[in-house]
Design a protein around this motif. Structure first.
Motif, PDB file in Angstrom:
ATOM      1  N   ASP A 192      -0.230  21.936   3.430  1.00 56.39           N
ATOM      2  CA  ASP A 192      -1.029  22.489   2.343  1.00 56.39           C
ATOM      3  C   ASP A 192      -1.575  23.849   2.774  1.00 56.39           C
ATOM      4  O   ASP A 192      -2.372  23.925   3.715  1.00 56.39           O
ATOM      5  CB  ASP A 192      -2.191  21.542   2.026  1.00 56.39           C
ATOM      6  N   SER A 202      -0.789  22.252  14.445  1.00 55.44           N
ATOM      7  CA  SER A 202       0.321  21.891  13.552  1.00 55.44           C
ATOM      8  C   SER A 202       1.535  21.406  14.331  1.00 55.44           C
ATOM      9  O   SER A 202       2.372  20.684  13.806  1.00 55.44           O
ATOM     10  CB  SER A 202       0.715  23.082  12.679  1.00 55.44           C
ATOM     11  N   ARG A 242      -4.821  23.073  10.665  1.00 60.61           N
ATOM     12  CA  ARG A 242      -6.238  22.836  10.420  1.00 60.61           C
ATOM     13  C   ARG A 242      -6.465  21.730   9.398  1.00 60.61           C
ATOM     14  O   ARG A 242      -7.453  20.987   9.482  1.00 60.61           O
ATOM     15  CB  ARG A 242      -6.905  24.125   9.945  1.00 60.61           C
ATOM     16  N   ARG A 243      -5.548  21.616   8.420  1.00 64.87           N
ATOM     17  CA  ARG A 243      -5.739  20.649   7.335  1.00 64.87           C
ATOM     18  C   ARG A 243      -5.013  19.335   7.577  1.00 64.87           C
ATOM     19  O   ARG A 243      -5.227  18.364   6.844  1.00 64.87           O
ATOM     20  CB  ARG A 243      -5.282  21.271   6.013  1.00 64.87           C
ATOM     21  N   GLY A 244      -4.144  19.310   8.574  1.00 60.95           N
ATOM     22  CA  GLY A 244      -3.412  18.082   8.869  1.00 60.95           C
ATOM     23  C   GLY A 244      -2.417  17.706   7.796  1.00 60.95           C
ATOM     24  O   GLY A 244      -2.045  16.531   7.663  1.00 60.95           O
ATOM     25  N   ALA A 245      -1.976  18.663   7.020  1.00 56.03           N
ATOM     26  CA  ALA A 245      -1.018  18.406   5.934  1.00 56.03           C
ATOM     27  C   ALA A 245      -0.315  19.714   5.591  1.00 56.03           C
ATOM     28  O   ALA A 245      -0.801  20.801   5.927  1.00 56.03           O
ATOM     29  CB  ALA A 245      -1.735  17.853   4.700  1.00 56.03           C
ATOM     30  N   LEU A 300      -2.731  26.955   8.681  1.00 55.70           N
ATOM     31  CA  LEU A 300      -3.430  26.127   7.704  1.00 55.70           C
ATOM     32  C   LEU A 300      -2.949  24.685   7.774  1.00 55.70           C
ATOM     33  O   LEU A 300      -3.754  23.748   7.626  1.00 55.70           O
ATOM     34  CB  LEU A 300      -3.230  26.699   6.300  1.00 55.70           C
ATOM     35  N   TRP A 301      -1.659  24.484   8.006  1.00 52.73           N
ATOM     36  CA  TRP A 301      -1.150  23.113   8.159  1.00 52.73           C
ATOM     37  C   TRP A 301      -1.832  22.412   9.322  1.00 52.73           C
ATOM     38  O   TRP A 301      -2.198  21.239   9.238  1.00 52.73           O
ATOM     39  CB  TRP A 301       0.359  23.124   8.388  1.00 52.73           C
ATOM     40  N   GLY A 352      -4.944  27.131  15.294  1.00 53.19           N
ATOM     41  CA  GLY A 352      -4.398  26.410  14.152  1.00 53.19           C
ATOM     42  C   GLY A 352      -2.959  25.992  14.329  1.00 53.19           C
ATOM     43  O   GLY A 352      -2.590  24.852  14.029  1.00 53.19           O
ATOM     44  N   SER A 410      -5.628  21.015  18.560  1.00 55.15           N
ATOM     45  CA  SER A 410      -5.946  22.435  18.566  1.00 55.15           C
ATOM     46  C   SER A 410      -6.304  22.850  19.985  1.00 55.15           C
ATOM     47  O   SER A 410      -7.237  22.304  20.590  1.00 55.15           O
ATOM     48  CB  SER A 410      -7.115  22.716  17.617  1.00 55.15           C
TER      49      SER A 410
END
Length: 339
Positions: A280, A89, A275-278, A272-273, A85, A94
């Motif tokens: 968030d 970011s 994996r989510r591309g933002a 998380l950033w 992850g 990844s």
């Protein structure tokens, strides 16, 4: 058995001892945590046997400090899911490089900026403040061992206990310095939180699986909202193997702290950033409360304090790469040649 350091409100005196039920009880004879670690776990267990649980003071009346003053802090990166992850970011891809699987990699961080459970974190000026949920091994003495070139079995004997570790990270600063292929450094060395206490290794022995992995649950919350949950046994190596690697052609000593690296599945925001591309969830801000909990150990809660501006850093100056002073060739003297 739980071991802690504390201070009474309004007092500069540091108490060191056991947490027994809802009370803190000083070590007999005024011993310190450092001295207890230097004596080893069997001696600590004997010390605990003769305690009067009614001694000491209520836990609610003291301020818990970092449970030890570390001799050194090594921080590993032992969770594959975290690496996947966070790498995304940083550069949008990844990736877990093949070298990660070959040996457990770590870096040294700053033992002089350790924070206890009651201490807010004071980050540098950053737009991407992050936490990192980790379990940390605390090293104790073992009779007949100098802590060098340990086997995993011998390393397990050096595991005195465990605590919760938060390796605070300024991801924007970290990303810049990692491009120089060195670090992390200033993106992390402003603070490492430890606590709330050391839980001795015998207390968690029942959580060890058949391969020696510690199967305890770990959770991260920001302002009460669950953002990450994992099992420590999802690491690529059992914890004693991290200790053994740290000792390879080197040495671990009582009071050393070895972080596992960040757990997966939301053990930090950076994962998380990626994996989510933002961004968030959003980066941490002043006033946020980060709560890290590990089964069998407890909860480490920290409030984010205001950012602390630092003096400006001058940029590198272009240099001419002269090989002589003032344009005049410099002849080496015999002294220069020998030195």
């Amino acid at each position: 058995m739980r071991i802690a350091r504390w201070r009474h409100s309004g007092s500069a005196t540091v108490g060191e001892g056991f947490v027994v039920g809802d009370r803190v009880v000083p070590f007999p004879g005024g011993l310190s945590v450092a001295q207890v670690l230097a004596a080893g776990l069997p001696a600590a267990l004997r010390l605990h046997e003769g305690l009067d649980a009614g001694d000491g003071a209520p836990l609610a009346e003291v301020m818990l400090l970092s449970p030890l003053v570390p001799a050194a802090i090594r921080d590993f990166v032992a969770f594959e899911e975290h690496v996947e992850g966070v790498s995304a970011s940083v550069d949008g891809r990844s990736e877990v490089v093949p070298q990660w699987y070959e040996a457990p990699t770590f870096y040294f961080t700053n033992p002089h900026t350790v924070l206890g459970p009651a201490d807010p974190v004071s980050p540098p000026v950053t737009e991407r403040l992050d936490f990192e949920l980790e379990i940390a091994v605390v090293i104790g003495a073992v009779e007949g061992s100098d802590g060098t070139n340990l086997t995993p079995a011998r390393a397990a004997e050096h595991v005195f206990g465990y605590t919760v570790m938060n390796d605070w990270s300024a991801r924007d600063l970290q990303a810049r310095e990692m491009k120089v292929r060195l670090g992390p450094a200033k993106g992390k060395d402003f603070g490492t939180s430890l606590g709330p206490w050391i839980v001795t290794a015998d207390e968690l022995h029942g959580f060890l699986d058949e391969e020696g992995f510690l199967a305890v649950r770990a959770r991260a919350r920001v302002n009460g909202e669950l953002v990450g949950e994992d099992l420590v046994s999802n690491a690529g190596w059992p914890l004693p193997e991290l200790v053994a690697y740290a000792s390879r052609n080197s040495r671990v000593v009582p009071g050393d702290v070895l972080g596992s690296g960040t757990t997966g599945n939301g053990g930090c925001l950076g994962e998380l950033w990626g994996r989510r591309g933002a961004l968030d969830p959003p980066p941490l801000r002043e006033g946020d409360t980060v709560s890290l909990w590990i089964e069998g150990i407890g909860e480490l809660r920290t409030v984010v304090g205001p950012a602390v501006p630092a003096p400006a850093v001058p940029a590198a100056r272009p240099r001419p790469r002269n090989r002589h002073r003032g344009g005049t060739p410099v002849l080496l003297s015999d002294t220069d040649r020998s030195g």
